[in-house]
Structure formats: structure tokens, C-alpha cells
Design a protein around this motif. Sequence first.
Motif, PDB file in Angstrom:
ATOM      1  N   UNK A 198       0.827  -1.208   0.000  1.00 15.87           N
ATOM      2  CA  UNK A 198       0.000   0.000   0.000  1.00 15.87           C
ATOM      3  C   UNK A 198       0.864   1.262   0.000  1.00 15.87           C
ATOM      4  N   UNK A 199       0.492   2.229  -0.818  1.00 13.94           N
ATOM      5  CA  UNK A 199       1.066   3.567  -0.790  1.00 13.94           C
ATOM      6  C   UNK A 199       0.016   4.545  -0.280  1.00 13.94           C
ATOM      7  N   UNK A 200       0.425   5.685   0.264  1.00 15.63           N
ATOM      8  CA  UNK A 200      -0.573   6.655   0.730  1.00 15.63           C
ATOM      9  C   UNK A 200      -1.571   7.046  -0.358  1.00 15.63           C
ATOM     10  N   UNK A 201      -1.087   7.311  -1.561  1.00 17.28           N
ATOM     11  CA  UNK A 201      -1.987   7.633  -2.676  1.00 17.28           C
ATOM     12  C   UNK A 201      -1.236   7.349  -3.976  1.00 17.28           C
ATOM     13  N   UNK A 202      -1.270   6.100  -4.390  1.00 19.28           N
ATOM     14  CA  UNK A 202      -0.525   5.695  -5.590  1.00 19.28           C
ATOM     15  C   UNK A 202      -1.003   6.436  -6.830  1.00 19.28           C
ATOM     16  N   UNK A 203      -2.311   6.603  -6.966  1.00 17.25           N
ATOM     17  CA  UNK A 203      -2.831   7.254  -8.167  1.00 17.25           C
ATOM     18  C   UNK A 203      -2.339   8.694  -8.260  1.00 17.25           C
TER      19      UNK A 203
END
Length: 547
Positions: free
Chosen positions: A117-122
Motif C-alpha cells: 500500500x502507498x498513501x496515494x498511488x494514483x
Amino acid sequence: MTMTGAQALLGQILANGTDTIFGLPGGQLDHFFDAMYNAGDKLRLFGTRHEQGAAYMAFGYARSTGKPGVYTVVPGPGVLNTTAALCSAYATNAPVLCLTGQIPSVGLGKGIGYLHELPDQLATMRTLTKWADRAMTPGAAPALVNEAYRQMGSGRPRPVSLEMPMDVMGASADVALLPKAEIDRGPALDDDAILRAAKLLSTARNPLIIAGGGAIAAGEALQELAAMLQAPVVSFRSGRGVISDRSPLSQMFPAGYELWKQADVVIGLGSRMEQQYLYWKVPDHMKVIRIDIDEEEIDRIAAPAVAIHADAADAVPALVAKLSGMLDRRASREDELRDLAARVRGDIEDRVQPQASYLAAIRAALPEDGYFVDEITQVGYTSWYAFPVYEPRHLITCGYQGTLGYGYATALGVKAAHPDKAVVNIAGDGGFLFTANEMATAAQHGIALVTVLFNNNKFQNVQRQQREWFGGRLIASDLKNPDFVKFAESFGIRAERVYDPESLRRAVSAALERNEPALIEVPCGDMASPWPFIIRPPAFETQGEEA
């Protein structure tokens, strides 16, 4: 049809004519890899040993074909491992599609700590690409895939990204696949701008054309325009080969510096012209015509005398048609330009050794339609202006991004795209180890790439600067290397060591004839600086506010 999200993604990718994907499997991609398995012989999958290898291979595929290069990796660290290749694709206007998984849709934006998981990949991907989006249902996939292809093919090509959560990839729904994406037509031609450009060129005494990667689609018309005007064509990296170096109208970059001093009207065709604007300088008397499909690029550094916002493939034929009624037949400059090219090449051969001799050896062994992939190394820098190129897209570079270590994996992608053509890449000992693990991919898939590795056990460019700029205080620029021949042989790749240009020519010729993966190491000492032929003092003392 009822299909999973993964099947919908792949089905629409295949509908857009893609038959090759590079990738690395992982949990969030299980359904997508199963879909690729079930696609059978409709698809070639090249499994790589690192995510950056997959992305660079897609980059090489795109750079050498002009078609979308597609790779697939897991989210989070998998995606982040590919960002150097995405930066290279952005810098060189390469159509690359990053197709990635995502954490389960219920966890998006919650920071629970799902695997990868990334904080906000998009949001991250939107800062690195031309376009990025997420498919949240199987039914949304076809339209989003088509939008990705439309973005890559319309206007200025650049990389894009599309992601789908792992649970959506596995979910089934009724999905309607679509016809392939429709590519936007280029901007409408401004007839008044074409006329103003033609009038300027009709009275020019010493016209000059600076051609970049945006000129590739206009090659035949550009040849006609250059011949009409007797205007030499100068390219640095991406535009090399648009006019064959066998033509006297095609001039090496260092020769372009000399021609710039006499030029009165210059056409910047699909080129950022940063070398000319920032280093050579534009005098008040020089008029510049800019033709570019990216409107923002035209006056990014300075406003031109004439701005033509258009696809070069449309603008150049229109300019030829307009000039045909204005120009008298101009005297040939062939003798003058051949003399200039010979003089500059002789200067390079005298001053940039041993690079010039090794490049001549590779050129002699490589067929005219063979591909040459450079690297961020002394021989690579020299190749930008000293390696003859006869067709567009046949000199592959990473452009202004300068991504050290990109070359080997990128060249594997070039060879995967052109299995029946000769492909040679060069490497330095520093950069090679960035993706040398992909020799496993070359061996596993039988990718018959020939690699020439120049080894002086150092980052020479860094060390030169430490000696010249910092009083010889050397730090982190000397390298401890493996035995590269044994290293390659451990992957089952044939390897050898040569010590001079003629031996290299014979070794490259033999390796190409065997048509199997090969590594040729060239032990060497320090090389002459290639930079005096790239970084030049201003050709003029002043620069007008309007060029």
C-alpha cells in the motif's frame, strides 16, 4: 460476455493491437497473469527479474517502434521500482503503459497497511505521467484502457498509468469490449502561419533545420524541404536518422554549431531546441520558426518569429507545397557540407579517443538497419554526435533524463520488438550492474542482444569532475567489479574479452551471426572527454528577446 476485471483489461489491450507485455508477477496481479496465460499465442509475455527491467524493456519497445510499450507490476514498491523508466519515457515522448494492481478496493484511502500500500498511488502516478486513472469495476476497464491508448497516441506521446484493485481483477461481470481507441487528429493547420514561415524561408540565405524526435513522422517531407532550401538538418539524439547520415544535408551536432553561426532563418521541428537557446544563443538577426505538436513547448524558452502548432507530419508537407511556388532552384551545397562533415569528423577522431574508434568498429559490424542502444557512459555521450545513423528510431537514448543504467534492459526491449534485426547496446561498468540481472531474462527468453561493456573500474564522468572541479578529492567513484565474462557465463550467456577496436569489430560481427545473447567486455583506461563537442560556448554575445 461475462469476464473478470483482469480479462476485461487484457481483452481491451489486445483489441488495441498490443501483442507483447513485459512484467513481473505478484499477489495483486494473480488474476491478470492467469488471463495472460489463457490468452495463449495471442500474446508474448516477457517475465523479468526486476520491475525496473520490465519497465525499461517496455520503454525500449516503445522507443524503437513508436507503438505503445506495455508492462505490468504490483503496486507500491513494484510501481516505484519502475519510475526511473517512466521518467525516461516522459523525457523522450515514449508511449509506455504502466498497468498495475492495487490493494483491495475496501482499503483504498484508509491507510490500513495492506501489502504494497502507498498513501496515494494514483496521485503519485499523476505526477509522473501524462494521464493516470483507476478502474473500479470490470465494466469500466475497456473505456479506460482505450483512454490510455488515446492519451499515448494523441498529441505529444508520453507514458500513462492504469491501475485496478486486486478484488476487481478477480470479480466477474458482463463486459462489452470496444473497438480500438480512436486517436485524436492533430491541431488544424494555421494557413497564415504556414504562409509567414514560407515567406521567411523564401528569402533566407542560410536556412538551418533543427530536427528532434517530433520530426520522425515527417521524414520524407523533411528530406524534400531540406533539398528545396539546401538547408542542412541537425539533430542531437532523438532526431538522429530522420535524415540519413549518408546525406550531406544531415549534419552532426558539432557541425550544427558551426552552421548556427551563419544561419539567418532556423526551423525548430519537433525539438525543444534547448541546446540552441540555452547554450549557443539566438542573436537578434536570426529568425526562428517553431513547429511542434505541443503548444506549450513552442515558446517555453523564447517566443519564435513564427509559431506553428501542428503535427510535423501535417506541417512540413504544407510548408513544402507553399514554398514550391516561391523558390527558384537553389545551388547545391553538397561539396560545402561534405567538407564540413569531414572536417568535424576528423576533429572528433583526433580528440575523442578511444570512443570514436570503438564506435566506428561497432558501426562497421552493425547492419545499416541495425539498432544501437546507448548508455550514460563515455562512449554513449560520444555516440550522440559521432555514431552514424541511417534510419529514425535506430539510435535509442534516454534523452535529457540521463538515467544511468537504463541501457541493457532497454536494449532487451528493443530486441524483443525486432527479433529479426541486429541490436547492439553499449554499457559502462558502473551502469551495467543496474540491470545486469536481466541477463537471466535474455537467457530464459533467448533474446539475442549483443552487449559491449567498456570497463575501467570507475564512474569516469564523476571522477573527471572530482579531479577537475574539486582538486582531485576522489570519493565513491572507484568501483570494485566482478569478472564480467564469468558473470555472463554463469547465466549461460556467451562472453569474451577484447582489447582493441578491430578485435571488437570481429567479435560483434561474430556475435550477431550467432544470433544469441552475448557479452563482449572491453577493458579500458580513462577516455578523452566527449563534452567539448556538446557543451559549447555561446556562438553569439547577445540574445534577442524575441527569436
